[in-house]
Motif scaffolding. Structure first.
Motif, short mmCIF file in Angstrom:
data_model
loop_
_atom_site.label_atom_id
_atom_site.label_comp_id
_atom_site.label_asym_id
_atom_site.label_seq_id
_atom_site.Cartn_x
_atom_site.Cartn_y
_atom_site.Cartn_z
N ILE A 201 -37.87 41.62 -19.79
CA ILE A 201 -39.29 41.59 -20.12
C ILE A 201 -40.16 41.67 -18.86
O ILE A 201 -39.93 40.96 -17.88
N LYS A 202 -41.16 42.54 -18.91
CA LYS A 202 -42.11 42.70 -17.82
C LYS A 202 -43.54 42.33 -18.22
O LYS A 202 -44.38 42.06 -17.37
N ILE A 203 -43.81 42.32 -19.53
CA ILE A 203 -45.15 42.00 -20.03
C ILE A 203 -45.01 41.04 -21.21
O ILE A 203 -44.17 41.25 -22.09
N VAL A 204 -45.83 40.00 -21.24
CA VAL A 204 -45.87 39.07 -22.37
C VAL A 204 -47.28 39.04 -22.93
O VAL A 204 -48.24 38.80 -22.20
N ALA A 205 -47.39 39.31 -24.23
CA ALA A 205 -48.69 39.29 -24.91
C ALA A 205 -48.78 38.04 -25.77
O ALA A 205 -47.83 37.70 -26.48
N ILE A 348 -43.89 38.63 -14.21
CA ILE A 348 -44.25 39.11 -15.55
C ILE A 348 -45.77 39.12 -15.70
O ILE A 348 -46.44 38.13 -15.38
N LYS A 349 -46.31 40.23 -16.20
CA LYS A 349 -47.74 40.32 -16.48
C LYS A 349 -48.03 39.72 -17.85
O LYS A 349 -47.17 39.66 -18.71
N THR A 350 -49.26 39.25 -18.03
CA THR A 350 -49.64 38.61 -19.29
C THR A 350 -50.85 39.31 -19.90
O THR A 350 -51.69 39.87 -19.19
N SER A 351 -50.91 39.25 -21.24
CA SER A 351 -52.02 39.86 -21.97
C SER A 351 -52.34 38.97 -23.17
O SER A 351 -51.46 38.29 -23.69
N MET A 352 -53.61 38.96 -23.58
CA MET A 352 -54.02 38.19 -24.75
C MET A 352 -54.56 39.13 -25.82
O MET A 352 -55.47 39.91 -25.56
N LEU A 391 -48.46 48.94 -24.44
CA LEU A 391 -47.87 48.10 -23.39
C LEU A 391 -46.40 48.43 -23.17
O LEU A 391 -45.90 48.38 -22.05
N LYS A 392 -45.69 48.79 -24.25
CA LYS A 392 -44.27 49.11 -24.15
C LYS A 392 -44.02 50.35 -23.30
O LYS A 392 -42.93 50.50 -22.74
N LYS A 393 -45.02 51.20 -23.17
CA LYS A 393 -44.87 52.40 -22.34
C LYS A 393 -44.81 52.03 -20.85
O LYS A 393 -44.27 52.79 -20.05
N THR A 394 -45.37 50.87 -20.49
CA THR A 394 -45.38 50.44 -19.08
C THR A 394 -44.21 49.51 -18.74
O THR A 394 -43.97 49.24 -17.57
N GLY A 395 -43.50 49.04 -19.76
CA GLY A 395 -42.35 48.17 -19.52
C GLY A 395 -41.98 47.38 -20.75
O GLY A 395 -42.77 47.29 -21.70
N PRO A 396 -40.77 46.78 -20.77
CA PRO A 396 -40.36 45.95 -21.91
C PRO A 396 -41.39 44.85 -22.19
O PRO A 396 -41.82 44.15 -21.26
N THR A 397 -41.78 44.70 -23.43
CA THR A 397 -42.89 43.83 -23.80
C THR A 397 -42.45 42.79 -24.83
O THR A 397 -41.73 43.10 -25.78
N ALA A 398 -42.92 41.55 -24.62
CA ALA A 398 -42.70 40.47 -25.59
C ALA A 398 -44.04 40.09 -26.20
O ALA A 398 -45.07 40.14 -25.54
N MET A 399 -44.02 39.72 -27.48
CA MET A 399 -45.21 39.27 -28.18
C MET A 399 -44.99 37.85 -28.67
O MET A 399 -43.95 37.54 -29.24
N VAL A 400 -45.97 36.96 -28.43
CA VAL A 400 -45.88 35.57 -28.84
C VAL A 400 -46.90 35.30 -29.93
O VAL A 400 -48.09 35.56 -29.74
#
Length: 532
Positions: A201-205, A348-352, A391-400
């Motif tokens: 994972i590289k991004i967590v939303a 890991i980058k974060t997004s809301m 977001l998945k285009k820029t790296g593996p993404t997790a959603m919380v």
């Protein structure tokens, strides 16, 4: 998991007459009684009494949790110091413990990508090794070469050395240990595939999962409709949204208990609000978008109601007219800032992503000192899905997330992480990882465990290949020692297993400065932790 399942008692006591019954015979909505020191055998809601419950076995939470009226209790947890009467909400086979055990069992059969590759290669690898070993023994014999014993020994060394036991065990044993460690920590990973994805994972939303709502003000322009009526509380009690919990809690503080049985035709409008009918009155409760759709003017009543903590206004619409308006305060839970900082330390980058208003989103963002890189507000569920795909285009993404409207985004993400066994059942079933408690700090813990597991798998594969070189090298140099080949094969297999079992060790969670300052500023918390 087996010890947790066996921990839940097989008997229960009926509150009305003290009769002892088998747990398998307990139906939904039956009333049971539990004394101090007893293990709760089935899920339910407290309807009378108060106590502290040890949920360590289920959620990993080390501090006892206070349970009072309308609190949820779970099978396999311990009533420490009170007498409570509980109304059951699930059958024994559908309890949180049973669901967790079932999901974990399914997870053990869900192979990771690396394991599938190794298994597929083994289908061709093993026959090839047999043919090579047979060729080394048969061909020299056919040509009647001298020293056939040496060729036989070499063939046997090649056969034993090339045995793929260690390589085949390199992935599943590490994965099994990681799943066990995660379950013991209150983290349910639904398979090796998702554990492998979690490590990348590289991004967590987030969907503002780490926030809590409270009602700070309520206004009504209808003399027959005020905040102490049953209407809002009864309709909102049928919703699982955090804002609904806040409204129900607000009314309870004013002595009003909800009556959900009076609500007819309950509906949810994703991203807008809810609808219900009570006493032939059509009532909608939601945001400005819902009020506007109902043809209501929302301006005058809301003037002056905002303050610095507002997350936006909610509207109560009855028969096409705005009859009430309320203000919600949105505060971050303990540990959210620490979680964001730990994720950043992991690269890991974060997004809301939230359906709440822009004002509400900025308020939460300010509480976190603008630590989140990407912020999106006023989103419908389908818009969250679209952003997750980007977001998945820029790296593996997790959603919380933890609510029903998060389910599409959880399913779309590379890894969907659902929060808490008390969250939406749809979100829990859709998510690939479930944090059994509402402690969001378990999220970086899960990612660190996944990365350690990946590292162990790499080490195991390396050990499985490198240790085969010694006996083969000795055989080629004229010393085909079968005992060295056996020792290498068995020793490597044991080494791989023991290396994987290191994942079961207790690891220290790194503490951020934020966390240390929070603990240092709360002497009550320090005293409680010291007591525990």
């Amino acid at each position: 998991m087996s010890s947790l399942m066996s921990m839940a008692p097989q008997k229960a006591v009926l509150a009305e007459n003290g009769l002892i019954v088998n747990v398998e015979d307990v139906q939904v909505s039956m009333i049971l009684a539990f004394k101090a020191g007893e293990v709760i055998p089935i899920d339910g809601i407290v309807i009378e009494g108060q106590c502290e419950v040890d949920e360590r076995s289920l959620t990993g939470e080390s501090v006892p949790v206070v349970k009072q009226i309308q609190s949820q209790v779970w099978a396999g947890t311990i009533n420490l110091n009170g007498y409570i009467i509980v109304e059951t909400t699930n059958l024994a086979e559908d309890s949180a413990v049973a669901r967790m055990a079932k999901l974990l069992e399914e997870a053990q059969h869900n192979k990771s990508k690396i394991q599938r590759i190794i298994d597929n290669c083994s289908k061709f690898y093993t026959p090839a090794v047999l043919l090579i070993s047979a060729g080394i023994a048969v061909i020299p014999t056919a040509f009647k070469v001298h020293d056939r014993k040496w060729w036989y020994s070499t063939a046997l060394v090649i056969l034993v050395t090339a045995c793929p036991c260690a390589l085949i065990h390199s992935t599943p044993v590490a994965t099994f240990c990681a799943l066990t460690k995660a379950a013991a920590s209150g983290i349910l990973v639904k398979g090796g595939d998702y554990l492998e994805s979690l490590a990348k994972i590289k991004i967590v939303a987030f969907d503002k999962t780490g926030t809590e709502f409270t009602v700070t003000e309520f206004r009504s322009n209808n003399p027959d409709f005020s905040s102490d009526t049953l209407l809002i509380s009864s309709i909102e009690s049928k919703s699982s949204h955090p804002m609904a919990d806040a409204l129900v809690g607000y009314n309870r503080l004013n002595g009003v208990e909800p009556k959900p049985e009076n609500v007819k035709g309950f509906q949810i409008f994703p991203g807008e609000g809810i609808y219900g009918k009570i006493d032939d009155k059509n009532i909608c409760i939601g945001n400005k978008r819902l009020a506007t759709r109902e043809g209501c003017v929302t301006g005058p009543m809301g003037e002056g109601i905002k303050d610095g903590l507002t997350v936006g206004l909610g509207y109560v619409v009855m028969e096409g007219k705005v009859v009430g308006i309320f203000n919600l305060s949105d505060m971050c839970r303990t540990g959210v800032a620490q979680t964001i900082n730990e994720l950043k330390s992991l690269g890991i980058k974060t997004s809301m992503l939230t359906g709440d208003s822009h004002v509400a989103t900025l308020h939460v963002h300010d509480q976190l000192e603008q630590a989140i890189e990407l912020v999106h507000s006023e989103l419908l569920p389908e818009e969250k899905v679209r952003i997750i795909k980007e977001l998945k285009k820029t790296g593996p993404t997790a959603m919380v997330g933890d609510r029903m409207n998060d389910a599409p985004a959880l399913a779309t993400a590379d890894v969907g992480i659902s929060m808490g066994i008390s969250g939406s059942a749809v979100a829990t079933e859709t998510g690939h990882v479930t944090l059994m408690s509402n402690d969001i700090r378990k999220e970086p813990q899960a990612i660190r465990l996944a990365r350690r597991t990946r590292q162990k798998i790499i080490e195991n594969i390396g050990l499985s290949i490198i240790t085969k070189a010694a006996p083969v090298g000795l055989a080629i140099s004229g010393h085909p020692l079968v005992w060295v080949a056996v020792l290498s094969d068995v020793g490597t297999c044991l080494l791989v297993i023991f290396n994987s079992m290191l994942l079961l060790r207790r690891t220290k969670t790194p503490k951020s400065k934020c966390c240390q300052s929070e603990q240092g500023s709360d002497p009550t918390r320090e005293a409680l932790l010291l007591h525990v």
